[in-house]
Design a protein around this motif. Structure first.
Motif, PDB file in Angstrom:
ATOM      1  N   ARG A   1       0.820  -1.206   0.000  1.00  0.00           N
ATOM      2  CA  ARG A   1       0.000   0.000   0.000  1.00  0.00           C
ATOM      3  C   ARG A   1       0.857   1.260   0.000  1.00  0.00           C
TER       4      ARG A   1
ATOM      5  N   ILE B   1       0.458   4.087  -3.011  1.00  0.00           N
ATOM      6  CA  ILE B   1       0.218   5.518  -2.805  1.00  0.00           C
ATOM      7  C   ILE B   1       1.331   6.341  -3.421  1.00  0.00           C
TER       8      ILE B   1
ATOM      9  N   ARG C   1      -1.992  10.039  -4.371  1.00  0.00           N
ATOM     10  CA  ARG C   1      -3.043  10.115  -3.356  1.00  0.00           C
ATOM     11  C   ARG C   1      -4.376  10.442  -4.039  1.00  0.00           C
TER      12      ARG C   1
ATOM     13  N   THR D   1      -5.886   3.602   4.024  1.00  0.00           N
ATOM     14  CA  THR D   1      -5.998   4.715   3.076  1.00  0.00           C
ATOM     15  C   THR D   1      -5.863   6.053   3.795  1.00  0.00           C
TER      16      THR D   1
ATOM     17  N   GLU E   1      -2.277   7.859   3.162  1.00  0.00           N
ATOM     18  CA  GLU E   1      -2.303   9.058   2.318  1.00  0.00           C
ATOM     19  C   GLU E   1      -1.940  10.312   3.109  1.00  0.00           C
TER      20      GLU E   1
END
Length: 499
Positions: free
Chosen positions: A237, A241, A246, A445, A449
């Protein structure tokens, strides 16, 4: 449908904001009856001995709780994290977010609420406003160095006569591990000052300080991005990103605000990783034995040298044996044992270590009840009018956990099993989808981010200002830098301790 880009309210780093401003709150706070029933449900679910309590057998004591897994059957270890991950995560939080004005369960507009920390991962929790603005934090005999004191055996943060820590963020004295990290970063900075001076003879105090702070900050950011973040969200992940961009935290440079979805919910996942007890060090007691303690214990109230790990105290045994919290290698073992000294975190799930349901008021920034940490976290969701976890999952195109995953909420008959407080949802998502080993897609997330976004957007972030940066301080693996390297350079590692 996947939301391709959040519509962000223009804001400033000085204020909080929303990552998902178009999502409705998980509870209609205008309906006073439903609001009160929601508060009552939160207090029920999150209270001591209730459904979220892991029910650790505290009466067996801190040593047994580490040695005997059967005493924490509802509170499983995470084999992928060491115990220090929790506290480095807490240190990171205290560097980017501090809300001193909002009240629990009192609806507050984040866009007009000051964030008392600069959300830039710039270590203002250590440096404050710098030597001119906060001279009390600095060595009066050397303005390039931070002030450090002794706890009688090893280092301690500076303290007033009443033992209040003289540090930029009072929360970094909430427990003995976070104050130990604060002291380690002070010593790390001071060692970097010595290195900068040796490489720049004749440089002014101001120039030395600025160069040292930049090196310290970039190495700290490197650890967050390359060691901590992969542990909690997964390297896959992180890569997605960084490589794909993002999608939901998309402010323009100069508007790198702190979202309340992060501050009030997703990033509080770390509370689930806290152990009920720890071995603070291997040989701290007066007889040379290990100092074991509960993270919090009501018996510690008012003690000069508390039996627990609360902060605000100074005694010779109140230092950290870092080989318990980070992996320095198999050579650091328990005396008379072949087991590594390092201990694991607890898993990210909806079962919280029992001591966190009875926080000492000194560990609460406002000093006010409730003292059950899960209750506080979920009431914070009302303060910020946070969306439900299910709605955030829909917005990002993630799998949505059904009502069957939230049976603990169904008996209140107000829809919380389908519109669940975001903090609780992030924990349940990690538990159900990731076996508690890392955050699930909603939590990952938000956390991923925001952290990566801050490095890309905020002044002083190496991804913005020097994307080709590579660590240049001594490390076990040249070209990288981990927490064990930072602690070793600061000379608080097991070898330097002689323990």
């Amino acid at each position: 449908m996947v939301q391709q880009e959040a519509q962000l309210v223009a804001t400033s780093p000085q204020f909080f904001g929303r990552m998902f401003p178009n999502l409705p709150p998980f509870v209609n706070t205008a309906d006073t009856i439903i609001l009160q029933r929601t508060i009552d449900a939160i207090r029920d679910v999150g209270e001591f001995t209730h459904v979220m309590d892991a029910k650790d057998v505290l009466e067996k004591g801190p040593v047994a709780l580490i040695a005997d897994p059967a005493l924490s059957n509802n509170n499983q270890n995470n084999p992928n994290h060491t115990a220090g991950t929790t506290f480095f995560g807490q240190f990171l939080d205290h560097d980017v977010t501090f809300d001193t004005t909002s009240r629990l369960a009192v609806v507050t507009d984040p866009n007009t609420t000051r964030n008392m920390r600069n959300p830039a991962l710039d270590l203002d929790s250590v440096y404050g406003g710098g030597p001119t603005a906060n001279p009390e934090l600095y060595d009066p005999s050397d303005g390039a160095k931070l002030r450090i004191e002794s706890g009688g055996r090893f280092e301690d943060v500076p303290r007033r006569a009443d033992r209040t820590a003289i540090i930029a963020d009072p929360r970094n004295d909430e427990n003995v591990v976070i104050s130990g990290l604060q002291a380690a970063f002070i010593l790390f900075h001071n060692r970097v000052v010595d290195r900068v001076r040796s490489q720049n003879p004749g440089a002014s105090v101001t120039a030395v300080f600025n160069l040292a702070r930049q090196q310290v900050t970039w190495h700290y950011q490197w650890i967050m991005l390359n060691e901590f973040l992969p542990q909690i969200i997964g390297q896959d992940r992180v890569n997605a990103i960084r490589n794909g961009g993002r999608r939901f935290y998309t402010p323009v440079s100069g508007q790198h605000f702190m979202p309340v979805e992060f501050q009030g919910a997703a990033y509080r996942f770390g509370h689930s990783m806290v152990r009920p007890s720890y071995r603070v060090n291997l040989a701290g007691n007066p007889d040379g034995s290990a100092f074991f303690a509960m993270i919090f214990d009501p018996a510690g109230q008012g003690q000069a040298d508390p039996v627990d790990m609360r902060g605000g105290a100074r005694a010779p045994r109140r230092f950290i044996g870092w080989q318990t919290f980070f992996d320095f290698g198999p050579q650091f073992t328990d005396p008379g044992s072949t087991n590594p000294a390092v201990r694991p975190n607890k898993r990210i799930d909806t079962r919280i270590s029992t001591p966190l349901f009875r926080l000492p008021l000194s560990a609460i920034s406002s000093g006010d009840p409730p003292i059950a940490l899960p209750v506080r976290n979920m009431l914070r969701g009302i303060t910020w009018n946070l969306p439900s976890g299910q709605n955030v999952a829909r917005a990002i195109g993630a799998p949505v956990l059904g009502a069957g995953s939230f049976q603990e909420w169904s008996r209140y008959n107000i829809g919380l099993d389908a519109n669940t407080p975001l903090w609780h949802y992030c924990l349940k998502e990690a538990e159900v989808l990731e076996q508690g080993l890392r955050l699930g897609p909603v939590g990952a997330t938000i956390v991923g981010e925001v952290f990566i976004g801050l490095l890309q957007l905020a002044p002083g972030g190496f991804l913005r200002d020097n994307p080709g940066f590579q660590p240049n301080l001594p490390a076990r693996t040249p070209g990288t830098f981990r927490m064990i390297d930072l602690l070793t350079f600061a000379r608080v590692d097991p070898t330097s301790r002689g323990q």
